[in-house]
Scaffold this motif. Structure first.
Motif, PDB file in Angstrom:
ATOM      1  N   GLU A   1       0.814  -1.205   0.000  1.00  0.00           N
ATOM      2  CA  GLU A   1       0.000   0.000   0.000  1.00  0.00           C
ATOM      3  C   GLU A   1       0.850   1.260   0.000  1.00  0.00           C
ATOM      4  OE1 GLU A   1      -3.959  -2.150   1.838  1.00  0.00           O
ATOM      5  OE2 GLU A   1      -2.716  -0.955   3.191  1.00  0.00           O
ATOM      6  N   ALA A   2       2.035   1.187   0.570  1.00  0.00           N
ATOM      7  CA  ALA A   2       2.963   2.317   0.456  1.00  0.00           C
ATOM      8  C   ALA A   2       3.383   2.503  -0.999  1.00  0.00           C
ATOM      9  CB  ALA A   2       4.183   2.087   1.342  1.00  0.00           C
ATOM     10  N   ALA A   3       3.602   1.386  -1.707  1.00  0.00           N
ATOM     11  CA  ALA A   3       3.983   1.456  -3.121  1.00  0.00           C
ATOM     12  C   ALA A   3       2.832   2.005  -3.966  1.00  0.00           C
ATOM     13  CB  ALA A   3       4.383   0.068  -3.623  1.00  0.00           C
ATOM     14  N   LEU A   4       1.602   1.572  -3.682  1.00  0.00           N
ATOM     15  CA  LEU A   4       0.448   2.078  -4.431  1.00  0.00           C
ATOM     16  C   LEU A   4       0.232   3.562  -4.155  1.00  0.00           C
ATOM     17  CD1 LEU A   4      -2.024  -0.912  -3.906  1.00  0.00           C
ATOM     18  CD2 LEU A   4      -0.727  -0.366  -5.981  1.00  0.00           C
ATOM     19  N   ASP A   5       0.432   3.980  -2.911  1.00  0.00           N
ATOM     20  CA  ASP A   5       0.328   5.408  -2.580  1.00  0.00           C
ATOM     21  C   ASP A   5       1.346   6.224  -3.366  1.00  0.00           C
ATOM     22  OD1 ASP A   5      -1.673   4.869  -0.754  1.00  0.00           O
ATOM     23  OD2 ASP A   5      -0.363   4.975   0.998  1.00  0.00           O
ATOM     24  N   ALA A   6       2.568   5.709  -3.437  1.00  0.00           N
ATOM     25  CA  ALA A   6       3.651   6.442  -4.100  1.00  0.00           C
ATOM     26  C   ALA A   6       3.422   6.571  -5.602  1.00  0.00           C
ATOM     27  CB  ALA A   6       4.987   5.744  -3.829  1.00  0.00           C
ATOM     28  N   HIS A   7       2.682   5.614  -6.168  1.00  0.00           N
ATOM     29  CA  HIS A   7       2.478   5.607  -7.625  1.00  0.00           C
ATOM     30  C   HIS A   7       1.002   5.723  -7.988  1.00  0.00           C
ATOM     31  CE1 HIS A   7       6.703   4.640  -8.231  1.00  0.00           C
ATOM     32  NE2 HIS A   7       6.604   3.693  -7.317  1.00  0.00           N
ATOM     33  N   ALA A   8       0.242   6.397  -7.142  1.00  0.00           N
ATOM     34  CA  ALA A   8      -1.215   6.490  -7.326  1.00  0.00           C
ATOM     35  C   ALA A   8      -1.613   7.125  -8.653  1.00  0.00           C
ATOM     36  CB  ALA A   8      -1.827   7.271  -6.171  1.00  0.00           C
ATOM     37  N   SER A   9      -0.758   7.998  -9.191  1.00  0.00           N
ATOM     38  CA  SER A   9      -1.103   8.686 -10.438  1.00  0.00           C
ATOM     39  C   SER A   9      -0.622   7.930 -11.680  1.00  0.00           C
ATOM     40  CB  SER A   9      -0.504  10.091 -10.438  1.00  0.00           C
ATOM     41  OG  SER A   9       0.923  10.035 -10.372  1.00  0.00           O
TER      42      SER A   9
END
Length: 338
Positions: free
Chosen positions: A86-94
């Motif tokens: 989820e940290a990775a998804l947050d970092a690449h949300a766009s």
């Protein structure tokens, strides 16, 4: 609410490398890349999915036979996986592949896992900084090799700009698994550990799509809508053939990682309890069951037309109801753990 950072050290990302081809060889020639991403994933990960669900640890979980300490260990593992994913998804949300499936208000599992862990440990706070001081958690460290490998893989993808689309595969296996077989496991866990009022199983509860944060939990119909939203998001975000192949390749690897995780769980010896996955002869998954049921329904309709001398558009309601009931019953017997 976002919890505090974990006190245990997470693995540093290793250089990205393609998955070993001998795990589940995937080539462009063996894939129908004209399919949508979601349809392609369902078809191309069936063997890996089945292999993971038939491991001893998965069967123990589905049979409600894991000792409380082993299930708590499983929650420790899941917490770290979701924390880093989820940290990775947050970092690449766009990112174009991530944005259509990014909805942390509904999907985020880290905080709910932390609450469940605190409940199982009788900790006085769901803050990871608190329950990670518990002796049972400390005995889990250092990370077992399969956990380390899984976490490192997510880190390596997240730090490789050209490979971010592979995170879709990790989200697919985890979130759609929680929304599918996870809903069956929720009932098994509640019974196995005498959980009341939802305590200790918030990991399996999701908010309704479009509903307010902290609102009512999603009912079965809401779960179906949420799963379809996620599939539509994957289809919208991963459309390039090369990216489709990479996501399929990665998803097969993720299932292998999960199979390795299940091997970490110590399942007591003895006669296994009955669990909800019932196989139908000739059918290995719900898709095949549905296809088999559809064929039977077609044969039933053809028989009615022939024997009753009916026109193509005139079929007795009773015949259709019998056929549809048959398909529905076969589908219900094909509950799969994902």
């Amino acid at each position: 609410m976002t919890m505090s950072s974990p006190t245990s050290e997470l693995p540093s990302p290793s250089p990205f490398s393609k998955p070993p081809s001998d795990i589940f060889p995937i080539t462009s020639e063996s894939l129908d890349l004209s399919l949508s991403t979601s349809a392609l994933l369902r078809a191309a990960t069936a063997a890996a999915h089945q292999s993971a669900e038939e491991s001893a640890g998965a069967k123990g979980l589905l049979g409600g036979r894991l000792p409380k300490e082993e299930y708590t260990k499983f929650l420790f593992i899941l917490w770290h996986l979701y924390h880093i994913l989820e940290a990775a998804l947050d970092a690449h949300a766009s990112h174009p592949a991530i944005a259509p499936i990014y909805n942390p208000t509904i999907l985020r599992r880290t905080d709910s896992l932390s609450a469940d862990i605190a409940s199982f440990l009788d900790a006085n706070s769901s803050d990871p900084a608190v329950w990670q001081q518990h002796p049972q958690y400390e005995s889990f460290l250092p990370f077992p090799a399969p956990v380390q490998a899984y976490l490192s893989r997510i880190s390596s993808i997240a730090s490789s700009p050209s490979e971010i689309h592979r995170l879709v595969a990790h989200a697919y296996v985890r979130y759609l698994g929680d929304l599918s077989g996870g809903q069956v496991i929720k009932r098994i866990v509640a019974k196995a550990y005498n959980l009341e009022d939802g305590e200790g199983r918030s990991f399996f509860e999701f908010a309704r799509l479009g509903g307010p944060a902290g609102g009512d939990h999603a009912a079965s119909g809401d779960i179906i809508k949420l799963k379809q939203w996620f599939r539509d998001g994957m289809d919208a975000g991963v459309r390039d053939d090369a990216e489709k192949q990479a996501v399929v390749e990665e998803a097969n690897l993720v299932f292998k990682y999960n199979e390795n995780l299940f091997q970490l769980l110590n399942v007591p010896e003895g006669e296994p309890h009955h669990h909800p996955k019932i196989r139908i002869p000739g059918a290995k998954c719900p898709r095949k069951v549905a296809a088999s049921g559809k064929e039977s329904l077609v044969r039933l309709v053809e028989w009615a037309r022939r024997e009753l001398s009916l026109g193509a558009s005139i079929i007795p309601v009773s015949v259709l109801l019998i056929g549809l009931s048959y398909v529905a019953l076969r589908g219900l017997k094909a509950i799969q753990f994902l």
